[in-house]
Scaffold this motif. Structure first.
Motif: not given
Length: 372
Positions: A136-163
């Motif tokens: 369960m801890a592994k699944q939670l860590a993987e879910a958090n990692l996936k969420m962080e990767q999604q957030n990072a992708h959104i941040r990078e998209q935001f940077i690209a659009v802003l630029g």
């Protein structure tokens, strides 16, 4: 203590170990019929030890475990003489099925004939709970990692659009600055226009760096259009631009170029410009910056060399990471966003080349190398 006393003591110790152990111990004959079982294993089965001899070991297992034992474990035991940590369940004797791990070892005589079999049983409840919590801890860590990767992708998209969206109003400011510079202005107004032009140009460079970062991190990479290019002409043009920006600094050239190279001229100019600017900012203000280049049939390379304080060893590991600043205490506005070396390294990769650095007390040298 005589030998009889030792033997007697050893027998007592064995009996105590056999009966008081936290593990279940079962001894069967060569056919798998129980000869002896300790109290621990009998308690898990909710039975008395004396009622179990004569039963087959497999009769103690739940239906699934019994089938698996007879079809897989028993043949394996006869073939190799043992098996390790197999997960099964004990039969339900009124307390529910108990998950356990079993080991088995077959004792043989000098002629390799089976004599008896020792089974060791470990209760698996706590271990399985631990494994479930770990899963369960592994699944939670993987879910958090996936969420962080999604957030990072959104941040990078935001940077690209802003630029991208900042370019349009900035282009208007730069055009207005150029028009004002052509008009007849008083000295004070000319200085203000110069500040507008310098600042807007710097902002434009930073926006381009942000766009390059976003493009690289979003998977687009650094696109290049390789063409046959005059490397010496390209390097002279870049160093000339840097000399205009830093007229007080000396940039020396040392070229051994006897043939054109295949590269993206714009991107290569960006790489060299970043390396030269980095050398000027962080190098000794009294020593020249040297740009060297050599081309032959198998390899071509460009090096930028400066004297000054060496780059700390711990900084070398992250020197080409985005937002890294070689000198965090520097107040120079030319430091920008700390993307120059990262972009240079990505341009090098796009050319199937490498960008490396060597730094000691004498000099710091960045080398871009491509195998033709």
């Amino acid at each position: 203590m005589d030998s009889n006393s030792i033997l007697s003591s050893s027998a007592e110790d064995f009996e105590d170990f056999f009966e008081s152990s936290l593990c279940g111990f079962i001894i069967t004959d060569r056919e798998g019929k129980i000869i002896r079982i300790n109290k621990r294993a009998a308690d898990w089965l909710n039975m008395e030890p004396e009622t179990l001899p004569g039963k087959r070991f497999s009769d103690l297992l739940a239906v699934g475990g019994k089938i698996y034992f007879e079809t897989h474990l028993w043949p394996l035991l006869r073939m190799q003489g043992y098996f390790d940590e197999v997960a099964v369940e004990l039969a339900d004797s009124g307390r529910g099925k108990l998950p356990v791990y079993i080991n088995a070892y077959e004792r043989k005589d000098e002629n390799e004939n089976p004599l008896f079999i020792r089974f060791t049983i470990f209760r698996a409840t706590d271990r399985r709970l631990y494994e479930e919590n770990l899963r369960m801890a592994k699944q939670l860590a993987e879910a958090n990692l996936k969420m962080e990767q999604q957030n990072a992708h959104i941040r990078e998209q935001f940077i690209a659009v802003l630029g991208h969206d900042l370019r349009n109003p900035l282009s208007g400011i730069m055009s207005a600055g150029q028009l004002l510079a052509r008009a007849k202005l008083e000295e004070r107004e000319q200085k203000l226009v110069s500040i507008i032009q310098t600042g807007s140009k710097r902002m434009y460079e930073m926006i381009n760096d942000i766009m390059d970062l976003a493009r690289g991190r979003l998977g687009g990479g650094f696109p290049i259009v390789p063409v046959e290019s005059d490397l010496e002409q390209l390097l002279n043009q870049v160093s000339g631009e840097l000399k205009l920006a830093w007229p007080e600094r000396v940039i020396q050239s040392d070229f051994n170029i006897n043939q054109p190279v295949i590269c993206d001229p714009g991107r290569l100019s960006q790489l060299v410009s970043n390396l030269l600017a980095n050398a000027i900012i962080h190098g000794s203000p009294t020593a020249p910056v040297i740009i060297q280049a050599a081309v032959n049939e198998n390899i071509w390379e460009i090096s930028v060399i400066n004297e000054g304080e060496p780059i700390p060893q711990e900084a070398l590991q992250s020197l080409f990471h985005p937002f890294h600043r070689e000198n965090k205490n520097s107040r120079s506005s030319r430091n920008g966003l700390g993307l120059g070396l990262y972009i240079a390294s990505e341009i090098a990769k796009a050319h199937n080349g490498t960008l490396t650095v060597m730094s000691d007390e004498k000099q710091t040298c960045f080398t871009f190398r491509v195998h033709a």
